[in-house]
Design a protein around this motif. Structure first.
Motif, PDB file in Angstrom:
ATOM      1  N   PHE A   1       6.442 -17.790  -4.373  1.00 31.26           N
ATOM      2  CA  PHE A   1       5.453 -16.860  -4.890  1.00 31.26           C
ATOM      3  C   PHE A   1       5.922 -15.440  -4.594  1.00 31.26           C
ATOM      4  CE2 PHE A   1       3.834 -19.004  -1.044  1.00 31.26           C
ATOM      5  CZ  PHE A   1       4.039 -17.998  -0.111  1.00 31.26           C
ATOM      6  N   SER A   2       5.381 -14.491  -5.322  1.00 28.27           N
ATOM      7  CA  SER A   2       5.828 -13.105  -5.224  1.00 28.27           C
ATOM      8  C   SER A   2       5.242 -12.421  -4.007  1.00 28.27           C
ATOM      9  CB  SER A   2       5.416 -12.354  -6.491  1.00 28.27           C
ATOM     10  OG  SER A   2       3.994 -12.331  -6.606  1.00 28.27           O
ATOM     11  N   LYS A   3       5.750 -11.214  -3.768  1.00 27.24           N
ATOM     12  CA  LYS A   3       5.231 -10.404  -2.669  1.00 27.24           C
ATOM     13  C   LYS A   3       3.754 -10.111  -2.876  1.00 27.24           C
ATOM     14  CE  LYS A   3       5.610  -6.040  -2.875  1.00 27.24           C
ATOM     15  NZ  LYS A   3       6.104  -4.655  -2.978  1.00 27.24           N
ATOM     16  N   GLU A   4       3.357  -9.825  -4.110  1.00 29.29           N
ATOM     17  CA  GLU A   4       1.954  -9.517  -4.394  1.00 29.29           C
ATOM     18  C   GLU A   4       1.056 -10.724  -4.125  1.00 29.29           C
ATOM     19  OE1 GLU A   4       4.474  -8.801  -6.334  1.00 29.29           O
ATOM     20  OE2 GLU A   4       4.508  -6.602  -6.131  1.00 29.29           O
TER      21      GLU A   4
ATOM     22  N   LEU B   1      -1.704  -4.594  -0.272  1.00 29.78           N
ATOM     23  CA  LEU B   1      -1.495  -4.931  -1.676  1.00 29.78           C
ATOM     24  C   LEU B   1      -1.499  -3.685  -2.549  1.00 29.78           C
ATOM     25  CD1 LEU B   1      -1.179  -7.245  -3.730  1.00 29.78           C
ATOM     26  CD2 LEU B   1      -3.673  -7.319  -3.892  1.00 29.78           C
ATOM     27  N   LEU B   2      -2.269  -2.666  -2.139  1.00 28.47           N
ATOM     28  CA  LEU B   2      -2.373  -1.438  -2.916  1.00 28.47           C
ATOM     29  C   LEU B   2      -1.230  -0.463  -2.651  1.00 28.47           C
ATOM     30  CD1 LEU B   2      -6.229  -0.805  -2.577  1.00 28.47           C
ATOM     31  CD2 LEU B   2      -4.999  -1.803  -4.513  1.00 28.47           C
ATOM     32  N   GLY B   3      -0.370  -0.775  -1.671  1.00 32.01           N
ATOM     33  CA  GLY B   3       0.786   0.099  -1.450  1.00 32.01           C
ATOM     34  C   GLY B   3       1.144   0.353  -0.010  1.00 32.01           C
ATOM     35  N   TRP B   4       0.226   0.067   0.928  1.00 34.46           N
ATOM     36  CA  TRP B   4       0.549   0.302   2.341  1.00 34.46           C
ATOM     37  C   TRP B   4       1.316  -0.907   2.878  1.00 34.46           C
ATOM     38  CZ3 TRP B   4      -3.435   2.043   6.642  1.00 34.46           C
ATOM     39  CH2 TRP B   4      -2.717   2.461   7.764  1.00 34.46           C
TER      40      TRP B   4
ATOM     41  N   THR C   1       7.096  -0.739  -0.053  1.00 31.83           N
ATOM     42  CA  THR C   1       6.776   0.444  -0.849  1.00 31.83           C
ATOM     43  C   THR C   1       7.065   1.730  -0.087  1.00 31.83           C
ATOM     44  OG1 THR C   1       5.035  -0.798  -1.987  1.00 31.83           O
ATOM     45  CG2 THR C   1       4.947   1.605  -2.148  1.00 31.83           C
ATOM     46  N   LEU C   2       6.734   1.753   1.198  1.00 32.21           N
ATOM     47  CA  LEU C   2       6.886   2.955   2.018  1.00 32.21           C
ATOM     48  C   LEU C   2       8.262   3.058   2.651  1.00 32.21           C
ATOM     49  CD1 LEU C   2       3.419   2.910   3.845  1.00 32.21           C
ATOM     50  CD2 LEU C   2       4.054   4.169   1.783  1.00 32.21           C
ATOM     51  N   ASN C   3       9.060   1.988   2.551  1.00 35.57           N
ATOM     52  CA  ASN C   3      10.381   1.962   3.190  1.00 35.57           C
ATOM     53  C   ASN C   3      10.262   2.243   4.687  1.00 35.57           C
ATOM     54  OD1 ASN C   3      13.150   1.603   3.267  1.00 35.57           O
ATOM     55  ND2 ASN C   3      13.579   3.780   2.902  1.00 35.57           N
ATOM     56  N   SER C   4       9.302   1.564   5.320  1.00 34.82           N
ATOM     57  CA  SER C   4       9.023   1.775   6.735  1.00 34.82           C
ATOM     58  C   SER C   4       9.350   0.505   7.519  1.00 34.82           C
ATOM     59  CB  SER C   4       7.546   2.147   6.920  1.00 34.82           C
ATOM     60  OG  SER C   4       6.713   1.162   6.343  1.00 34.82           O
ATOM     61  N   THR C   5       8.991   0.532   8.802  1.00 37.51           N
ATOM     62  CA  THR C   5       9.274  -0.615   9.674  1.00 37.51           C
ATOM     63  C   THR C   5       8.339  -1.764   9.354  1.00 37.51           C
ATOM     64  OG1 THR C   5       9.940   0.917  11.423  1.00 37.51           O
ATOM     65  CG2 THR C   5       9.493  -1.373  12.063  1.00 37.51           C
ATOM     66  N   CYS C   6       8.907  -2.943   9.173  1.00 35.88           N
ATOM     67  CA  CYS C   6       8.108  -4.124   8.854  1.00 35.88           C
ATOM     68  C   CYS C   6       7.666  -4.847  10.123  1.00 35.88           C
ATOM     69  CB  CYS C   6       8.904  -5.098   7.981  1.00 35.88           C
ATOM     70  SG  CYS C   6       9.313  -4.465   6.342  1.00 35.88           S
TER      71      CYS C   6
ATOM     72  N   PRO D   1       5.314 -11.140   6.770  1.00 36.29           N
ATOM     73  CA  PRO D   1       6.230 -10.557   5.779  1.00 36.29           C
ATOM     74  C   PRO D   1       5.582  -9.405   5.028  1.00 36.29           C
ATOM     75  CG  PRO D   1       6.139 -12.967   5.593  1.00 36.29           C
ATOM     76  CD  PRO D   1       5.031 -12.565   6.518  1.00 36.29           C
ATOM     77  N   PHE D   2       6.390  -8.368   4.764  1.00 34.11           N
ATOM     78  CA  PHE D   2       6.015  -7.218   3.918  1.00 34.11           C
ATOM     79  C   PHE D   2       4.942  -6.313   4.543  1.00 34.11           C
ATOM     80  CE2 PHE D   2       6.487 -10.942   0.936  1.00 34.11           C
ATOM     81  CZ  PHE D   2       7.857 -10.780   0.756  1.00 34.11           C
ATOM     82  N   VAL D   3       4.416  -6.647   5.704  1.00 30.96           N
ATOM     83  CA  VAL D   3       3.333  -5.869   6.298  1.00 30.96           C
ATOM     84  C   VAL D   3       3.912  -4.723   7.114  1.00 30.96           C
ATOM     85  CG1 VAL D   3       1.397  -5.901   7.926  1.00 30.96           C
ATOM     86  CG2 VAL D   3       1.750  -7.816   6.337  1.00 30.96           C
TER      87      VAL D   3
END
Length: 349
Positions: free
Chosen positions: A99-102, A167-170, A174-179, A184-186
């Protein structure tokens, strides 16, 4: 696990890196998680569904603000158990990652919304009891049915909004920040913020119930010192003692179920988690589900009104089960079968 330790966020946002978040390495661990989720989730849905039925089947209870808050708690716990069990087992046990990131962030948002609303409903219940103890004469004016529904609406919207932010961008992609090392992706800052919100809610709950417990003990001490109208005092004392026991159960279960998860989340923002701690986090996550399972017993079934309604439901069910046996049709069938048996015996003789 090397792919999880890379510092490029681009690699962390790849769908292939989701494999590194599957920390259950043995079949025994997967079976244990699946068993715990299945048991806690099933009991949670059954118990909270029963609470909702008992509340809304009675015109008296469904109009009281305290039971409105409990019904919100029950609904949030039902959603939490369904979404958490399906997504958690699907990810860690079935190992489905197609499944996708979204899609993943949407599932995570559903889990966060339900659990956050559950804790927020606990806070509203705590505030309801706090007002009833601190300002009993003004309780009906301050805590109306309309205000209760408005408060619940605000809580559900706020929890859904906060949970939808990744999901909306944070998110770290999207932010190219520390995960985060746990999800995942948070984004790590989002996880820290969410933990702070939950800690603030738990702190308010603990403060409210501690104050209620202190007032209850204060009232018991007062009644023991002033022995006037002994019968009424003994009744009131028993109620205060029962309230104190309930509040101790509330605080104990709340702290035991949420502390391990929150401590590991906080630790993950300051240091790197080992594989063992990540497995511990996976098992400790089921404690939040355990809390949702225990909530109906503490908040609802200890209520005299709901307990009496539950007894009426069971007695009605027993009468319905016994009714076919005592019905005229059953008696006529039984008599005809006896006559046929006697006739057959006489014919055989």
């Amino acid at each position: 696990m090397d792919i999880c330790k890379t510092h490029e966020n681009a690699s962390k946002c790849s769908m292939h890196t989701m494999e590194c978040f599957k920390v259950l390495s043995t079949q025994a661990q997967k079976i244990s998680i699946a068993t715990l989720c299945g048991l806690f989730g099933t009991l949670c849905v059954v118990e909270n569904s029963l609470v909702l039925y008992l509340i809304f089947s009675s015109p008296r209870t469904r109009k009281k603000p305290s039971y409105i808050f409990i019904s919100s708690l029950a609904l949030a716990d039902i959603l939490a158990s369904i979404i958490f069990v399906s997504s958690f087992v699907n990810f860690h046990v079935i190992s489905e990652t197609n499944f996708s990131k979204e899609t993943f962030l949407l599932q995570l948002g559903g889990v966060n919304t339900s659990f956050s609303t559950s804790v927020s409903s606990l806070l509203l219940t705590a505030l309801d009891r706090y007002i009833s103890i601190v300002r009993p004469s003004e309780y009906k004016l301050l805590m109306t049915r309309k205000r209760a529904w408005v408060a619940l609406g605000v809580v559900w919207v706020m929890c859904a909004t906060i949970a939808s932010l990744p999901l909306l961008g944070w998110n770290c992609c999207t932010l190219n920040s520390t995960c985060s090392e746990l999800f995942p992706f948070v984004d790590e800052n989002y996880l820290s913020s969410w933990v702070c919100v939950v800690l603030a809610l738990l702190g308010c709950i603990i403060y409210a119930y501690t104050h209620v417990l202190w007032r209850a003990r204060q009232h018991v001490a007062y009644m023991e010192k002033h022995q006037v109208q002994v019968g009424k005092q003994n009744t009131r004392m028993r109620m205060d003692i029962m309230l104190a026991k309930t509040l101790v159960m509330v605080l104990t279960v709340l702290v035991l179920c949420w502390s391990p998860v929150l401590i590991l989340m906080i630790y993950s923002t300051f240091g790197r988690l080992s594989d063992h701690l990540r497995k511990v986090f996976a098992f400790c996550s089921t404690l939040c589900l355990l809390n949702s399972m225990v909530n109906p017993v503490i908040y609802a079934l200890r209520s005299k009104e709901l307990y009496s309604s539950l007894r009426m439901v069971f007695s009605k069910f027993r009468r319905q089960v016994k009714a076919p046996e005592n019905s005229p049709e059953a008696e006529s069938t039984h008599k005809s079968s006896m006559i046929e048996t006697v006739c057959e015996d006489m014919h055989a003789a």
